[in-house]
Design a protein around this motif. Structure first.
Motif, PDB file in Angstrom:
ATOM      1  N   VAL A 149       0.850  -1.195   0.000  1.00  0.00           N
ATOM      2  CA  VAL A 149       0.000   0.000   0.000  1.00  0.00           C
ATOM      3  C   VAL A 149       0.883   1.240   0.000  1.00  0.00           C
ATOM      4  N   ARG A 150       1.893   1.247   0.871  1.00  0.00           N
ATOM      5  CA  ARG A 150       2.797   2.404   0.918  1.00  0.00           C
ATOM      6  C   ARG A 150       3.507   2.598  -0.417  1.00  0.00           C
ATOM      7  N   LYS A 151       3.913   1.488  -1.031  1.00  0.00           N
ATOM      8  CA  LYS A 151       4.622   1.571  -2.328  1.00  0.00           C
ATOM      9  C   LYS A 151       3.727   2.188  -3.401  1.00  0.00           C
ATOM     10  N   ASN A 152       2.488   1.717  -3.482  1.00  0.00           N
ATOM     11  CA  ASN A 152       1.556   2.262  -4.481  1.00  0.00           C
ATOM     12  C   ASN A 152       1.187   3.705  -4.176  1.00  0.00           C
ATOM     13  N   ALA A 153       1.087   4.023  -2.881  1.00  0.00           N
ATOM     14  CA  ALA A 153       0.801   5.412  -2.496  1.00  0.00           C
ATOM     15  C   ALA A 153       1.953   6.322  -2.931  1.00  0.00           C
ATOM     16  N   ALA A 154       3.177   5.833  -2.756  1.00  0.00           N
ATOM     17  CA  ALA A 154       4.344   6.615  -3.182  1.00  0.00           C
ATOM     18  C   ALA A 154       4.325   6.853  -4.685  1.00  0.00           C
ATOM     19  N   GLN A 155       3.948   5.827  -5.430  1.00  0.00           N
ATOM     20  CA  GLN A 155       3.855   5.960  -6.890  1.00  0.00           C
ATOM     21  C   GLN A 155       2.769   6.960  -7.268  1.00  0.00           C
ATOM     22  N   ARG A 175      11.130   2.716  -0.620  1.00  0.00           N
ATOM     23  CA  ARG A 175      12.122   3.776  -0.864  1.00  0.00           C
ATOM     24  C   ARG A 175      12.446   3.887  -2.354  1.00  0.00           C
ATOM     25  N   LYS A 176      12.486   2.749  -3.013  1.00  0.00           N
ATOM     26  CA  LYS A 176      12.751   2.751  -4.457  1.00  0.00           C
ATOM     27  C   LYS A 176      11.648   3.521  -5.192  1.00  0.00           C
ATOM     28  N   GLU A 177      10.403   3.300  -4.795  1.00  0.00           N
ATOM     29  CA  GLU A 177       9.279   3.983  -5.440  1.00  0.00           C
ATOM     30  C   GLU A 177       9.337   5.484  -5.165  1.00  0.00           C
ATOM     31  N   ILE A 178       9.741   5.841  -3.935  1.00  0.00           N
ATOM     32  CA  ILE A 178       9.822   7.256  -3.561  1.00  0.00           C
ATOM     33  C   ILE A 178      10.887   7.973  -4.385  1.00  0.00           C
ATOM     34  N   ILE A 179      12.059   7.360  -4.517  1.00  0.00           N
ATOM     35  CA  ILE A 179      13.136   8.026  -5.266  1.00  0.00           C
ATOM     36  C   ILE A 179      12.733   8.210  -6.725  1.00  0.00           C
ATOM     37  N   GLN A 180      12.024   7.221  -7.288  1.00  0.00           N
ATOM     38  CA  GLN A 180      11.537   7.354  -8.668  1.00  0.00           C
ATOM     39  C   GLN A 180      10.503   8.473  -8.774  1.00  0.00           C
ATOM     40  N   THR A 181       9.644   8.560  -7.769  1.00  0.00           N
ATOM     41  CA  THR A 181       8.618   9.621  -7.754  1.00  0.00           C
ATOM     42  C   THR A 181       9.249  10.997  -7.671  1.00  0.00           C
ATOM     43  N   VAL A 182      10.218  11.134  -6.784  1.00  0.00           N
ATOM     44  CA  VAL A 182      10.890  12.430  -6.604  1.00  0.00           C
ATOM     45  C   VAL A 182      11.595  12.853  -7.895  1.00  0.00           C
ATOM     46  N   ILE A 183      12.273  11.918  -8.523  1.00  0.00           N
ATOM     47  CA  ILE A 183      12.978  12.229  -9.781  1.00  0.00           C
ATOM     48  C   ILE A 183      11.983  12.652 -10.858  1.00  0.00           C
ATOM     49  N   GLN A 184      10.872  11.909 -10.967  1.00  0.00           N
ATOM     50  CA  GLN A 184       9.874  12.230 -11.984  1.00  0.00           C
ATOM     51  C   GLN A 184       9.250  13.601 -11.734  1.00  0.00           C
ATOM     52  N   LEU A 185       8.988  13.915 -10.478  1.00  0.00           N
ATOM     53  CA  LEU A 185       8.448  15.243 -10.139  1.00  0.00           C
ATOM     54  C   LEU A 185       9.444  16.336 -10.503  1.00  0.00           C
ATOM     55  N   ALA A 186      10.714  16.085 -10.208  1.00  0.00           N
ATOM     56  CA  ALA A 186      11.755  17.074 -10.514  1.00  0.00           C
ATOM     57  C   ALA A 186      11.846  17.326 -12.014  1.00  0.00           C
ATOM     58  N   LEU A 187      11.735  16.266 -12.792  1.00  0.00           N
ATOM     59  CA  LEU A 187      11.809  16.415 -14.250  1.00  0.00           C
ATOM     60  C   LEU A 187      10.536  17.033 -14.821  1.00  0.00           C
ATOM     61  N   THR A 188       9.439  16.961 -14.061  1.00  0.00           N
ATOM     62  CA  THR A 188       8.165  17.520 -14.531  1.00  0.00           C
ATOM     63  C   THR A 188       8.054  19.005 -14.234  1.00  0.00           C
ATOM     64  N   ILE A 189       8.393  19.411 -12.992  1.00  0.00           N
ATOM     65  CA  ILE A 189       8.177  20.821 -12.598  1.00  0.00           C
ATOM     66  C   ILE A 189       9.198  21.766 -13.236  1.00  0.00           C
ATOM     67  N   LYS A 190      10.443  21.305 -13.385  1.00  0.00           N
ATOM     68  CA  LYS A 190      11.503  22.101 -14.033  1.00  0.00           C
ATOM     69  C   LYS A 190      11.620  23.506 -13.435  1.00  0.00           C
ATOM     70  N   ASN A 191      11.586  23.567 -12.115  1.00  0.00           N
ATOM     71  CA  ASN A 191      11.715  24.834 -11.391  1.00  0.00           C
ATOM     72  C   ASN A 191      12.896  24.687 -10.439  1.00  0.00           C
ATOM     73  N   ARG A 228      19.527   8.130 -12.850  1.00  0.00           N
ATOM     74  CA  ARG A 228      18.744   9.282 -13.322  1.00  0.00           C
ATOM     75  C   ARG A 228      19.436  10.620 -13.063  1.00  0.00           C
ATOM     76  N   LEU A 229      20.630  10.566 -12.471  1.00  0.00           N
ATOM     77  CA  LEU A 229      21.352  11.808 -12.170  1.00  0.00           C
ATOM     78  C   LEU A 229      21.637  12.613 -13.425  1.00  0.00           C
ATOM     79  N   ASN A 230      22.004  11.937 -14.495  1.00  0.00           N
ATOM     80  CA  ASN A 230      22.300  12.636 -15.742  1.00  0.00           C
ATOM     81  C   ASN A 230      21.086  13.406 -16.261  1.00  0.00           C
ATOM     82  N   ASP A 231      19.875  12.814 -16.121  1.00  0.00           N
ATOM     83  CA  ASP A 231      18.650  13.504 -16.547  1.00  0.00           C
ATOM     84  C   ASP A 231      18.433  14.782 -15.735  1.00  0.00           C
TER      85      ASP A 231
END
Length: 573
Positions: free
Chosen positions: A367-373, A406-422, A452-455
Motif C-alpha cells: 500500500v505504501r509503495k503504491n501510495a508513493a507511486q 524507498r525505491k518507489e519514492i526516489i523514482q517519484t521524486v525524480i519524476q516530479l523534478a523532471l516535470t516541474i523544471k523549477n 537518473r542523475l544525468n537527466d
C-alpha cells in the motif's frame, strides 16, 4: 528410401515410454514430407487410425497438432485429414479436442467456400447432433464461429443448431455456447444478433450454473460493441444490471474485470447515466475479491466517464482508502493519482489528498509503495504550489524499512523534478529528498538515484551539479563511515564528469578523487581509480593528466590485489 521412414516411425511408436512416442509423433511432419501425398493417404493416415484406438492422450494431442502441419504440406489434398480430425474432436480429453479443432480450422484455410458449405458444415452439424457424446457438441460450438461467415446458404442451419445447443442439458455445452456467443455475433448480420443471439444470451445469463453466467460476461461486451446506443440500452444494460446483482460473487467478479471495456463498448452516454451507479455497487461489494478487481478496473473506467460524473466516485474512494483489505487499498492508491489528473484541482486537494497521505503511512508495504507511486501523479496534477505539503511525507518514506517503498519514492521524486523544471523549488524541496539515495542501505535504490542523475543535470544544468549536489557528495565522502555510501558518492562524481567540461573537472572534481585515492579502504581506492580514468578522458590539460597517471602509478604496488588490478588496467588503456 521407399517405406524406410515409415518403418522407423512404426518402430518408435512401439516403444513403451509415452514421451518417446510423443517425440516420434512430433517428427511425423518430416516423414510426411518424405512420403508424399499418395503415401500419406494410403499408408500414414490408416496407421493413425490404428493408433487412435490404443494410444494415450499425450500422443493423440501430438497427432492432432501434427495433422495441422501435414495440412500445410499437402494443402490441395488436406481435406483427406478431416475424418481423423473429426474423431479427435470428439475425444474426452479437452486438450486433444481443442487441438483437433485448431487443426480443422487450418485445413479449412485451404478449402473453398463451396467445400466449407458442402463438407465442413455437414461435419459440424453431425458433431452438434451427436447425442451419445457431449464432447462432440462442444467441439461443434468451437467450429461454428470461424466457419459461419463462409457457410453460404447453410448459415441458417448453423444459427438454428447454435440456438438449440444453448438449451442443452449438459452444462459443458452451455459453457461452450456462453464463451463463443460473443465471437459468432461478429460474423452475423445485426438483425440476426438482435432476433436470435440476444434471446440466447438472456437465457444463458439466467442459467442455473454460475460458471455459465460467468462466461457470458465477455460475450456481453463483444455484442455491445456491435450495437448502437438504443440497442445497448434495451438489450445489454438489463443484463449488466442483473449480473451486478448476481447471487454468485464469481459472476460479479467477472463483470468487474471487464467493466471498463464494457463502458467503452456501450459509450459515454450509457456509462454516465447508468453504469457509474452499477459500478458504485461493485466497489461496495461485500466480497473483498470483487472490490479488489472493481477498484483495479476503476483506473480504466474513469477514462470513459464525464469528469463531472466522477464526483460520485470520490466518496467511494474515500471508503476504499480505509478498506480492511490491503489489496483494495493498493489499487485505490493508483486510482486516486489518476483521478486527480481529471478532476478540478480543488476537488482533488480537499477530498482526496489527506487520504493519499494517510495511505503513505499504511501498515502494508505494498500500500505504501503504491501510495508513493501515486503521489507523483497526484502532486504533478495539483501543480508546484502544492508540492510542499507532500515533502515531509516523502522524506519520511525515504526512511521506510522496506527498500521497495524507498525505491518507489526516489523514482517519484525524480519524476516530479523532471516535470516541474523549477530550480528554486527543486533545490529547496525535492533535492533534500533526492540526495538521500546517496546513503541508502539498498543497492537498488542507490543505483536508481545514480542512473537518473544525468537527466537531472540536463534539466537543472551543471551549476546545480557542481554546486549544491557536489557539496552533498563531499559531505558523504568526508563524514560518512560506510564505504558503500562513499563509493556511491564517487560514482555520482563520475556521472557529473560525463557532463562537465575539462576545466570544471580538473578544478572541482579531480582534487576530490585524488584525495580518495589515498583512502584507507581498498574499495574506495579502486573505485577512485575507475573514476579518475573516466575523468581523464575529458581533460586536455597535460599537467592534470600527468597527476592522474602518477596517482594511479603509485597504486600499482598497493597491498590490495583488487587495487593493483584496477591500477594496472587503467594504465594499459
Amino acid at each position: 528410401m521407399g517405406d524406410n521412414p515409415m518403418d522407423i516411425f512404426k518402430e518408435d511408436m512401439e516403444n513403451e515410454e509415452v514421451y518417446l512416442k510423443v517425440n516420434a509423433m512430433h517428427r511425423v511432419r518430416v516423414i510426411a514430407t518424405l512420403l508424399g501425398t499418395d503415401k500419406i493417404k494410403s499408408v500414414l493416415l490408416p496407421y493413425f487410425e490404428t493408433l487412435m484406438k490404443k494410444e494415450d492422450d499425450e500422443v493423440l494431442f501430438a497427432m492432432a497438432e501434427e495433422l495441422g502441419y501435414i495440412a500445410q504440406i499437402i494443402p490441395q489434398q488436406s481435406i483427406c485429414l478431416l475424418p481423423i480430425l473429426e474423431q479427435l474432436a470428439g475425444y474426452d480429453e479437452t486438450v486433444v479436442r481443442e487441438q483437433a479443432v485448431k487443426s480443422i480450422i487450418i485445413v479449412c484455410g485451404f478449402l473453398g467456400d463451396n467445400e466449407i458449405a458442402n463438407t465442413i458444415v455437414p461435419m459440424i452439424l453431425k458433431l452438434a447432433s451427436n447425442e451419445a457424446n457431449f464432447t462432440c457438441r462442444v467441439s461443434a460450438v468451437s467450429l461454428m464461429c470461424p466457419m459461419y461467415a463462409r457457410s453460404g446458404n447453410q448459415k441458417e442451419k448453423l444459427r438454428q443448431k447454435f440456438t438449440e445447443l444453448c438449451s442443452e442439458e449438459t452444462p459443458m455445452v452451455r459453457r461452450a455456447v456462453a464463451t463463443k456467443i460473443g465471437e459468432i455475433a461478429q460474423y452475423m448480420d445485426k438483425n440476426h444478433v438482435l432476433e436470435v443471439l440476444i434471446t440466447v444470451l438472456k437465457q444463458l445469463c439466467q442459467d442455473e450454473q454460475d460458471q455459465v453466467r460467468l462466461l457470458c460476461m465477455e460475450s456481453i461486451m463483444n455484442i455491445a460493441k456491435i450495437l448502437n446506443i438504443n440497442e445497448n440500452k434495451t438489450n445489454i444494460l438489463p443484463l449488466i444490471i442483473s449480473s451486478a446483482e448476481d447471487k454468485s460473487w464469481r459472476v460479479r467478479l467477472a463483470l468487474s474485470k471487464i467493466f471498463a471495456e464494457l463502458a467503452e463498448a456501450v459509450g459515454k452516454e450509457i456509462a454516465d447515466s447508468s453504469l457509474i451507479q452499477i459500478f458504485s455497487n461493485l466497489l461496495k461489494d461485500p466480497e473483498s475479491d470483487v472490490r479488489v478487481i472493481a477498484v483495479k478496473s476503476l483506473a480504466k473506467f474513469i477514462k470513459f466517464v464525464s469528469p463531472e460524473k466522477l464526483n460520485l466516485i470520490i466518496p467511494l474512494l474515500q471508503l476504499l482508502a480505509k478498506d480492511a483489505f490491503a489489496q483494495v487499498k493498493q489499487n485505490a492508491c493508483l486510482v486516486i493519482g489518476q483521478i486527480a489528473t481529471i478532476l478540478p484541482r480543488d476537488n482533488s486537494q480537499s477530498k482526496l489528498q489527506s487520504y493519499l497521505i494517510e495511505l503513505m503511512s499504511d501498515d502494508n508495504q505494498d500500500v505504501r509503495k503504491n501510495a508513493a507511486q501515486s503521489v507523483g501523479v497526484f502532486a504533478a496534477a495539483l501543480g508546484p504550489d502544492a508540492l510542499g505539503q507532500f515533502i515531509p511525507h516523502l522524506k519520511k518514506c525515504m526512511e521506510d524499512p522496506k527498500w521497495r517503498v524507498r525505491k518507489e519514492i526516489i523514482q517519484t521524486v525524480i519524476q516530479l523534478a523532471l516535470t516541474i523544471k523549477n530550480t528554486d523549488l527543486f533545490v529547496k524541496q525535492l533535492e533534500p529528498v533526492y540526495v538521500m539515495f546517496l546513503k541508502d542501505r539498498a543497492a537498488e535504490v542507490r543505483t536508481i538515484g545514480l542512473s537518473r542523475l544525468n537527466d537531472l543535470i540536463q534539466t537543472y544544468k551543471i551549476d546545480w551539479a557542481l554546486g549544491s549536489f557536489l557539496s552533498k557528495c563531499l559531505e558523504t565522502l568526508n563524514k560518512d563511515t560506510g564505504f558503500l555510501y562513499r563509493m556511491n558518492a564517487l560514482y555520482a562524481i563520475q556521472q557529473i564528469g560525463l557532463v562537465a567540461d575539462g576545466p570544471m573537472i580538473q578544478d572541482k572534481l579531480w582534487p576530490i578523487v585524488q584525495k580518495c585515492m589515498k583512502d584507507n579502504v581498498p574499495n574506495i581506492r579502486f573505485v577512485s581509480i575507475k573514476v579518475a580514468k573516466s575523468l581523464s578522458k575529458k581533460i586536455d590539460h597535460q599537467g592534470t593528466l600527468n597527476q592522474i597517471k602518477q596517482a594511479i602509478n603509485e597504486l600499482i604496488d598497493d597491498n590490495d590485489r583488487d587495487v593493483k588490478f584496477y591500477a594496472q588496467e587503467a594504465l594499459q588503456y
